[in-house]
Design a protein around this motif. Structure first.
Motif: not given
Lengths: 318, 132
Positions: B100-116
């Motif tokens: 899902d991360i590429p989609f979210l970044k495309e929508k303007g979310i700068k970074e995603i930090f997962g568990p850990g």
């Protein structure tokens, strides 16, 4: 930021983005903040300011949330400044007062700003007083200031608000606590919150006894009210009493004399601040260091040294 | 301009009630000297954006563990854009599949930090963007 005129025009229109940016300028002690205040000053002074103070966990934020909901039901608008402590070690802060009033965020007639104390110790932030002016100039009918959770001596709020509500809760101590100086003396109204808890009527009784023993004229005795902010019980009565207090002061001239006292304090406070800043630029740290050595070795005293420093400053100022 | 303190809104959009992660991040950012406005559970994207504007934050950190991130996160960025506040940087965390991360970044979310993710990684991310 663009030009000050544009900025103050948007603030007067109540543009929340600009109001928020202005408060940031004030918090960061930006030079433009002073210019902005100067340009807006003639439009200030219309909002009534209410201070809410009391110990941590007394229910101040919940009470503020309910109070604002009530004021909104009367079709009046509210600007809020909610102060929480900054860490003395890192300067960081968790500003969590909004959690208690989530539904107010979607209300167009409410503006909420959380604020860290950033080193101030009197219960408010240095930026609070000027931020009130911004909200005032934006046309909010009421500006409500919630202090940090306080102990016994943080009384800055009395220099900033037209009416101060001290929120207490049952079980914090015996009647001796009510005799002490400090916050007990700054209340225009007392609230015993969490009125559903055991001991609330007793706490109210002790407060009333304290008030009767103080030097208040009978008609000026601060009311003691019981509230349960979580359910909203007692909030309309509290607002009625706040309004009555302000109304009476307006009639008697106390409202005006109180604001004038606050202005006197403000001028002196700004002057003090500027003098401190000036001193910092004029005396270098090495000078202090050498003097500390001399004092430590008992060759001189702190008073002799400060006298000397003061004379140096006076000469440099010429 | 004088020194600007980092202000950041930490919010939990949607309906899940798991806020341990958000609280850990909020606390770590506090200890890094930032001012963290924590708005609590079950916030709508509208509430988050309005609070961010009034608080004049530079960052919004979103935490979502319910699986609704693909709906909620882009709603926040599009509302920011509508309000002319798309200079506010949005990042996210929680249980988010890497697909899902590429989609979210495309929508303007700068970074995603997962568990850990270590909290220092998030702090470095914020500081590096502040330096820009």
């Amino acid at each position: 930021m663009n030009n000050i005129q544009e900025f103050s025009k948007e603030i007067k229109k109540g543009n929340k983005r600009f109001i928020a940016k202005a408060i940031t300028l004030i918090e960061n002690e930006d030079k433009q903040a002073t210019e902005l205040i100067n340009s807006l000053y003639e439009f200030c002074g219309n909002a009534k300011t209410i201070g809410i103070t009391g110990p941590p966990g007394a229910g101040k934020s919940t009470l503020v949330g309910e109070l604002v909901k009530h004021i909104r039901s009367l079709d009046k608008t509210c600007g809020l400044i909610l102060v929480d402590p900054s860490s003395p070690f890192t300067g960081g802060a968790i500003l969590g007062d909004r959690i208690r009033m989530p539904e107010l965020t979607n209300d167009s007639g409410v503006f909420i700003r959380s604020m860290g104390t950033r080193g101030s110790l009197g219960g408010l932030a240095k930026a609070t007083r000027d931020s009130v002016k911004i909200l005032d100039a934006s046309g909010y009918d009421y500006v409500i200031i919630e202090t940090v959770g306080i102990g016994q001596a943080e009384t800055d709020i009395v220099q900033t608000a037209d009416a101060v509500v001290v929120v207490s809760v049952p079980g914090l101590g015996d009647h001796i606590q009510t005799l002490k100086a400090g916050i007990m003396e700054i209340a225009d109204l007392f609230v015993v919150n969490k009125a559903d808890k055991d001991g609330a009527p007793k706490t109210a009784r002790e407060l009333r006894l304290m008030i009767e023993m103080s030097n208040y004229a009978v008609e000026e005795r601060p009311p003691v009210l019981l509230t349960d902010a979580l359910s909203g019980t007692g909030i309309p009565e509290l607002f009625t009493k706040i309004e009555a207090f302000i109304e009476n002061n307006l009639k008697s001239g106390k409202f005006e004399s109180r604001r004038k006292e606050q202005l006197l304090f403000e001028i002196q406070d700004i002057l003090d601040y500027n003098v401190k800043k000036y001193i910092k630029t004029k005396i270098d740290k090495d000078f202090y260091k050498s003097k500390v050595e001399e004092i430590f070795n008992r060759e001189t005293t702190p008073y002799v040294v400060t006298e000397e420093l003061f004379n140096i400053l006076l000469n440099k100022g010429e | 301009m004088s020194e600007r303190k980092v202000r950041i809104l930490v919010a939990k959009p949607g309906l899940d009630g798991h806020d341990r992660g958000a609280k850990v991040v909020a606390r770590a950012l506090r200890d890094a000297g930032m001012e963290v406005i924590y708005t609590g559970l079950r916030q709508t994207p509208e509430q988050i954006v309005r609070a961010a504007i009034q608080e004049d934050v530079q960052f919004i950190g979103l935490s979502c563990l319910s699986g609704a991130h693909n709906h909620l996160f882009p709603k926040v960025t599009s509302l920011l854009e509508e309000s002319g506040a798309d200079d506010i940087i949005v990042f996210g965390g929680g249980v988010i599949p890497s697909d899902d991360i590429p989609f979210l970044k495309e929508k303007g979310i700068k970074e995603i930090f997962g568990p850990g993710t270590g909290t220092d990684k998030i702090i470095n991310f914020i500081n590096s963007l502040c330096d820009e």
